[in-house]
Design a protein around this motif. Sequence first.
Motif, PDB file in Angstrom:
ATOM      1  N   GLY A   1       1.001  -1.429  -0.107  1.00  0.00           N
ATOM      2  CA  GLY A   1      -1.065   0.227  -0.059  1.00  0.00           C
ATOM      3  C   GLY A   1       0.546   1.365  -0.090  1.00  0.00           C
ATOM      4  O   GLY A   1       0.820   2.552  -0.164  1.00  0.00           O
TER       5      GLY A   1
ATOM      6  N   LYS B   1       3.933   7.455  -2.050  1.00  0.00           N
ATOM      7  CA  LYS B   1       4.112   7.732  -0.567  1.00  0.00           C
ATOM      8  C   LYS B   1       4.954   7.931   0.862  1.00  0.00           C
ATOM      9  O   LYS B   1       5.128   8.500   1.936  1.00  0.00           O
ATOM     10  CB  LYS B   1       2.883   7.238  -0.069  1.00  0.00           C
ATOM     11  CG  LYS B   1       1.826   7.057   1.139  1.00  0.00           C
ATOM     12  CD  LYS B   1       1.123   8.223   1.039  1.00  0.00           C
ATOM     13  CE  LYS B   1       0.715   8.412   0.183  1.00  0.00           C
ATOM     14  NZ  LYS B   1      -0.222   9.859  -0.101  1.00  0.00           N
TER      15      LYS B   1
ATOM     16  N   GLY C   1      -1.851  10.776   9.962  1.00  0.00           N
ATOM     17  CA  GLY C   1      -3.024  10.066   8.828  1.00  0.00           C
ATOM     18  C   GLY C   1      -3.070  12.503   9.109  1.00  0.00           C
ATOM     19  O   GLY C   1      -3.415  12.510   7.573  1.00  0.00           O
TER      20      GLY C   1
ATOM     21  N   MET D   1      -3.090  10.659   3.798  1.00  0.00           N
ATOM     22  CA  MET D   1      -2.949   8.952   4.403  1.00  0.00           C
ATOM     23  C   MET D   1      -4.541   9.870   5.471  1.00  0.00           C
ATOM     24  O   MET D   1      -3.866   9.941   6.299  1.00  0.00           O
ATOM     25  CB  MET D   1      -1.827   9.115   5.392  1.00  0.00           C
ATOM     26  CG  MET D   1      -1.055   8.720   3.914  1.00  0.00           C
ATOM     27  SD  MET D   1       1.413   8.273   5.081  1.00  0.00           S
ATOM     28  CE  MET D   1       0.212   6.667   5.327  1.00  0.00           C
TER      29      MET D   1
ATOM     30  N   HIS E   1      -8.482   5.657   8.117  1.00  0.00           N
ATOM     31  CA  HIS E   1      -8.533   3.920   7.047  1.00  0.00           C
ATOM     32  C   HIS E   1      -7.358   3.962   6.706  1.00  0.00           C
ATOM     33  O   HIS E   1      -6.959   2.748   6.925  1.00  0.00           O
ATOM     34  CB  HIS E   1     -10.107   4.201   5.962  1.00  0.00           C
ATOM     35  CG  HIS E   1     -10.895   4.716   7.045  1.00  0.00           C
ATOM     36  ND1 HIS E   1     -12.016   3.687   7.963  1.00  0.00           N
ATOM     37  CD2 HIS E   1     -11.709   5.408   7.064  1.00  0.00           C
ATOM     38  CE1 HIS E   1     -12.780   3.768   8.840  1.00  0.00           C
ATOM     39  NE2 HIS E   1     -12.695   5.407   7.862  1.00  0.00           N
ATOM     40  N   THR E   2      -6.971   3.928   5.903  1.00  0.00           N
ATOM     41  CA  THR E   2      -5.369   4.539   4.887  1.00  0.00           C
ATOM     42  C   THR E   2      -4.742   4.352   6.230  1.00  0.00           C
ATOM     43  O   THR E   2      -3.476   3.265   6.157  1.00  0.00           O
ATOM     44  CB  THR E   2      -4.783   5.549   4.183  1.00  0.00           C
ATOM     45  OG1 THR E   2      -5.642   6.080   3.393  1.00  0.00           O
ATOM     46  CG2 THR E   2      -3.476   4.903   3.812  1.00  0.00           C
TER      47      THR E   2
ATOM     48  N   ARG F   1      -5.265   0.220   7.800  1.00  0.00           N
ATOM     49  CA  ARG F   1      -4.813  -1.090   6.481  1.00  0.00           C
ATOM     50  C   ARG F   1      -3.214  -0.854   6.769  1.00  0.00           C
ATOM     51  O   ARG F   1      -2.854  -1.832   6.716  1.00  0.00           O
ATOM     52  CB  ARG F   1      -5.116  -0.176   5.736  1.00  0.00           C
ATOM     53  CG  ARG F   1      -5.279  -1.246   4.425  1.00  0.00           C
ATOM     54  CD  ARG F   1      -5.619  -0.936   3.071  1.00  0.00           C
ATOM     55  NE  ARG F   1      -5.720   0.079   2.783  1.00  0.00           N
ATOM     56  CZ  ARG F   1      -4.594   0.866   1.645  1.00  0.00           C
ATOM     57  NH1 ARG F   1      -3.794   0.036   1.886  1.00  0.00           N
ATOM     58  NH2 ARG F   1      -4.289   1.998   1.434  1.00  0.00           N
ATOM     59  N   LEU F   2      -1.971   0.577   6.516  1.00  0.00           N
ATOM     60  CA  LEU F   2      -1.335   0.322   6.162  1.00  0.00           C
ATOM     61  C   LEU F   2      -0.670  -0.219   8.637  1.00  0.00           C
ATOM     62  O   LEU F   2       0.328  -0.744   8.124  1.00  0.00           O
ATOM     63  CB  LEU F   2      -0.090   1.443   6.517  1.00  0.00           C
ATOM     64  CG  LEU F   2      -0.859   2.016   5.662  1.00  0.00           C
ATOM     65  CD1 LEU F   2      -0.153   3.502   4.802  1.00  0.00           C
ATOM     66  CD2 LEU F   2      -0.220   1.651   3.485  1.00  0.00           C
TER      67      LEU F   2
END
Length: 121
Positions: A37, A42, A63, A69, A72-73, A76-77
């Motif tokens: 991801g 990034k 974030g 970011m 939720h991102t 997930r990471l």
Amino acid sequence: MFRKILVTAAMLAAFGHAYAAVDVNTANEDALRGIKGIGPAKAKAILDERTAHGPFKDPADLGKRVKGMGGHTVERLQAEGLAVGPAGAAANAQTAASSQAKGTTVSADASKANPTVTVKK
């Protein structure tokens, strides 16, 4: 019999790799890109922000400071192995301790307070 042993060894290796945390505050570009991801853009954005404004305090700080970011991102990471903040430091210390037992080296960069782990393959 040999096939069962081989399959078991492969599964254990996969699980061990999945739980190896990458600390966002100490990782280099290659380590960040190893997280599913996170691509080159990034990883560069994370490194640029960390260089300009210091380490990330927690997942919410990551974030807010890195464009694209959201919460939720980041969640997930983290599920993919990205560690942020004090929990990340603890995971990094645990990884370093287990790496020393496996014959890898841990070195402290003079410009950073956090140790980096180098795995020799």
